[in-house]
Write a protein that holds these residues in place. Structure first.
Motif, short mmCIF file in Angstrom:
data_model
loop_
_atom_site.label_atom_id
_atom_site.label_comp_id
_atom_site.label_asym_id
_atom_site.label_seq_id
_atom_site.Cartn_x
_atom_site.Cartn_y
_atom_site.Cartn_z
N SER A 369 0.70 -1.14 -0.13
CA SER A 369 -0.17 -0.10 -0.01
C SER A 369 1.02 1.09 -0.14
N ALA A 370 2.50 0.94 0.65
CA ALA A 370 2.93 2.09 0.61
C ALA A 370 3.10 2.93 -0.99
N THR A 371 3.69 4.41 -0.96
CA THR A 371 3.69 5.05 -2.38
C THR A 371 5.41 4.68 -2.90
N VAL A 372 5.15 4.16 -4.02
CA VAL A 372 6.53 4.68 -4.77
C VAL A 372 6.54 5.55 -4.95
N LEU A 373 7.84 6.33 -4.51
CA LEU A 373 9.10 7.34 -5.49
C LEU A 373 10.10 7.13 -6.05
N THR A 374 9.06 7.44 -7.63
CA THR A 374 9.77 7.32 -9.15
C THR A 374 11.03 9.43 -8.80
N HIS A 375 12.32 8.40 -8.92
CA HIS A 375 13.36 9.36 -8.86
C HIS A 375 14.24 9.40 -10.08
N GLY A 376 14.61 10.85 -10.33
CA GLY A 376 14.66 11.61 -11.74
C GLY A 376 16.44 11.18 -11.57
N CYS A 377 16.90 11.33 -12.67
CA CYS A 377 19.00 11.53 -13.12
C CYS A 377 19.01 12.90 -12.90
N TYR A 378 18.61 14.26 -12.47
CA TYR A 378 19.07 15.58 -12.61
C TYR A 378 18.94 16.19 -11.87
N VAL A 379 17.48 15.88 -11.18
CA VAL A 379 17.11 16.96 -10.12
C VAL A 379 17.06 16.09 -8.57
N ASP A 380 17.31 17.05 -7.19
CA ASP A 380 17.16 15.93 -6.12
C ASP A 380 15.47 15.64 -6.17
N ASP A 381 15.23 15.41 -5.32
CA ASP A 381 13.85 14.79 -4.52
C ASP A 381 13.44 15.32 -2.93
N ILE A 382 12.84 16.82 -3.31
CA ILE A 382 13.13 17.41 -1.65
C ILE A 382 11.27 16.74 -1.01
N GLY A 383 11.48 17.21 0.19
CA GLY A 383 10.25 16.80 0.91
C GLY A 383 9.82 15.58 0.59
N VAL A 384 10.85 14.40 0.48
CA VAL A 384 9.90 13.02 0.70
C VAL A 384 8.96 13.02 2.39
N ASP A 385 9.30 13.32 2.82
CA ASP A 385 8.45 13.22 4.09
C ASP A 385 7.41 11.96 4.13
N ILE A 386 7.34 11.21 5.49
CA ILE A 386 7.07 10.05 6.24
C ILE A 386 5.93 10.30 7.62
N VAL A 387 5.36 10.05 7.52
CA VAL A 387 4.68 10.36 8.88
C VAL A 387 4.40 9.39 9.66
N MET A 388 5.13 8.77 10.53
CA MET A 388 4.85 7.12 11.13
C MET A 388 3.36 6.42 11.27
N VAL A 389 3.58 5.70 11.79
CA VAL A 389 1.86 5.00 12.11
C VAL A 389 2.22 4.56 13.18
N GLU A 390 1.10 4.39 14.63
CA GLU A 390 1.43 4.20 16.02
C GLU A 390 0.38 3.18 16.03
N THR A 391 0.30 2.59 17.39
CA THR A 391 -0.41 1.30 17.40
C THR A 391 -1.37 2.24 18.38
N THR A 392 -2.39 1.58 19.16
CA THR A 392 -3.32 1.92 19.58
C THR A 392 -3.41 0.32 20.68
N PRO A 393 -2.54 0.29 21.40
CA PRO A 393 -2.49 -1.48 22.36
C PRO A 393 -3.81 -1.21 22.85
N ASN A 394 -4.79 -3.04 22.96
CA ASN A 394 -5.44 -3.08 24.17
C ASN A 394 -5.01 -4.70 24.66
N PRO A 395 -4.40 -3.45 26.27
CA PRO A 395 -4.52 -4.81 27.25
C PRO A 395 -5.54 -6.07 27.84
N GLY A 396 -4.53 -7.28 28.16
CA GLY A 396 -5.22 -7.78 28.65
C GLY A 396 -4.06 -8.90 28.99
#
Length: 549
Positions: A369-396
């Motif tokens: 389900s991830a986004t595939v980054l298509t990277h080019g030859c001549y220009v840097d990719d800037i702002g390839v930012d990632i928001v982390m997924v967090e868990t919601t524990p259900n203790p027992g």
């Protein structure tokens, strides 16, 4: 009657494979020269009809090919460590020995040579090249020369300016036909007084005898991945070209091309004539950069690892290309990345951030389900930012555990543990994640302290589709789920049966096997209520019989 009991035990087994890589055959087009080399048992150690590159490079002795009518010495460049070459009295017109770094003695007299390249040969101390058609001889890069006989050629230039002229005990350049007016040396005073230096009366000594070469070139770098970079030589007054591409490759072509791997490569170009050499360089920057920032609900993720992987259709192509440690601002940076499609995955520090799980660009916890980054030859990719997924524990008090093991087509023996694999526990039919872990060296994973609820267990390996998953329900009556095992092959992840001793029917009592499950060795202890023959059939996790005990 004696009773016969059969025990079914599933144990992963380890099989090791070894492969050999054959050396390439050396191209030796001259049949006379080839027959000489093939017929020498010290060179052709395999005893076949070819000389391979290992045989050539490992040979440390001498080669005597004098007076055989040889016209082409192609293949000699692969003999990088032999020490002596005698090819006098043949019909050679050109000879390039610069790759033969172990050579200390050369006799190529009595041929038809109009070109003799002896550049950068640190051990070469003796050269006999008389009775040829040489017009230029440059030994300025050969610092070990002690004896030179180059008489009876058509020399117009002789360069002995190697920094060690005083080591040349004997030099004979007589019979130059009146054209060798200047011999280039380091020390004119020594040359004038050297007792064993012979030349025609019109020859003089000088530090510089003529116009030196001036190096220069143009290039179309950088280029996209897999495309050759072209170099156009623009030097002046040159008669010889040499290129060092900075990655272990070189060329003697005037206008070469070369395919670079991603990175920074310092290319050096040497242009020379018999009078003097000149060098110029240029840094090739092949590939561009990727920059990004990683955050979670509390701000920048300040401790973790960013991983760059090529996105391809087959599992074996999902290798780690680069890693980078997140800085104090949650930033990462990949350098010199060639043009292609990529996955980017972030692993957090699970001690500092126990509820943050590994996440793909840009906010996904499974690879497909991830986004595939298509990277080019001549220009840097800037702002390839990632928001982390967090868990919601259900203790027992519930627990789920199992193994991830190899199946057919994975590339290893069936039933081997797959360690370091992401396993994630989510609420069934939702996007809520409860926990995440990695398999250990035995391929084992455990989720403990789980509250009641419906859960799905996902194994995440980039490139492998999930063919099936475990769905479990933890409630008051069902608190533990063991042997939730997965197999992986070349294309998919799938459910497999339990490992270890689950159940059996026999007169055996006090049965114990430890460790259980086992990866290679196990101890089995049991007792019988009466005398019996016992057979233990050992199966791997895929149901294949391994051995009967």
């Amino acid at each position: 009657m004696k009773k016969r009991s059969t025990l079914i035990i599933a144990l992963p087994f380890l099989i090791f494979f070894s492969t050999g890589i054959n050396a390439q055959f050396v191209n030796i087009p001259d049949p006379i020269f080839k027959a000489l080399l093939v017929g020498d048992g010290a060179i052709n150690t395999s005893g076949d009809g070819e000389i391979d590159s290992n045989e050539a490079s490992s040979y440390l002795g001498s080669i005597d090919a004098s007076g055989l009518g040889i016209s082409d010495l192609t293949g000699i460049q692969c003999f990088t460590n032999f020490n002596s070459l005698d090819v006098a009295g043949n019909i050679l017109t050109s000879l390039d020995l610069h790759a033969c770094q172990g050579l200390n003695f050369l006799d190529c007299s009595g041929n038809n040579l109009n070109n003799l390249s002896l550049f950068y040969m640190p051990l070469l101390n003796t050269v006999f090249c008389q009775n040829n058609q040489l017009t230029c001889l440059d030994l300025s890069t050969d610092t070990a020369i002690v004896q030179l006989v180059c008489c009876n050629n058509f020399l117009t230039s002789l360069n002995l300016k190697n920094g060690h002229n005083t080591s040349i005990a004997m030099m004979n350049a007589l019979g130059g036909g009146g054209m060798l007016y200047c011999i280039q040396v380091d020390n004119i005073g020594y040359a004038l007084g050297a007792p064993s230096w012979f030349h025609d009366t019109w020859s003089n000594y000088n530090i510089i005898c003529g116009t030196p070469a001036i190096a220069g070139f143009n290039t179309n770098a950088p280029q996209c991945n897999g495309t050759a970079v072209a170099f156009t030589e623009t030097s002046s007054n040159e008669t010889f070209w040499q290129w060092d591409f900075g990655d272990g490759s070189s060329s003697l072509a005037q206008n070469p091309t070369h395919i670079f791997s991603p990175g920074n490569w310092i290319v050096s170009h040497i242009a020379r004539n018999c009078n003097q050499a000149d060098t110029t360089g240029y840094t090739i920057v092949q590939g561009t950069d990727i920059y990004g920032n990683v955050t979670y609900s509390g701000g920048p993720l300040t401790s973790g690892i960013a991983v760059l992987m090529p996105f391809q259709s087959s599992y074996t192509a999902f290798d780690t290309l680069q890693t980078d440690t997140l800085d104090s601002f949650g930033a990462y940076h990949f350098t010199n990345v060639c043009n292609d499609d990529y996955l980017i995955k972030i692993f957090s520090d699970t001690v500092l951030f126990p509820t943050i799980i590994s996440t793909y660009y840009d906010n996904e916890w499974v690879w497909d389900s991830a986004t595939v980054l298509t990277h080019g030859c001549y220009v840097d990719d800037i702002g390839v930012d990632i928001v982390m997924v967090e868990t919601t524990p259900n203790p027992g008090t519930g627990m789920a555990a199992g193994y991830v093991l190899t199946g057919p087509g994975f590339g290893r023996a069936d039933g081997e543990p797959v360690h370091g694999v992401d396993v994630k526990l989510g609420v069934t039919a939702s996007s809520t994640l409860i926990a995440a872990t990695e398999t250990d060296t035995a391929g084992h994973y455990v989720f403990a302290n789980l509250g009641n609820g419906n859960y799905t267990i996902y194994v995440d390996i980039p490139g492998l589709e999930r063919d099936s998953v475990y769905n479990i329900t933890i409630d008051a009556l069902n608190q533990q789920f063991l042997n939730l095992n997965y197999g992986v092959d070349s294309v998919k992840i799938y459910i497999v049966g339990p490992i270890g001793i689950e159940d059996f029917s026999s007169d055996i009592s006090g049965f114990n096997i430890y460790p259980n499950p086992s990866s290679d060795n196990a101890i089995i202890a049991y007792s019988l209520s009466s005398e019996a023959n016992v057979q233990l059939d050992v199966y791997n996790v895929l149901g294949m019989k391994v051995q009967s005990l």
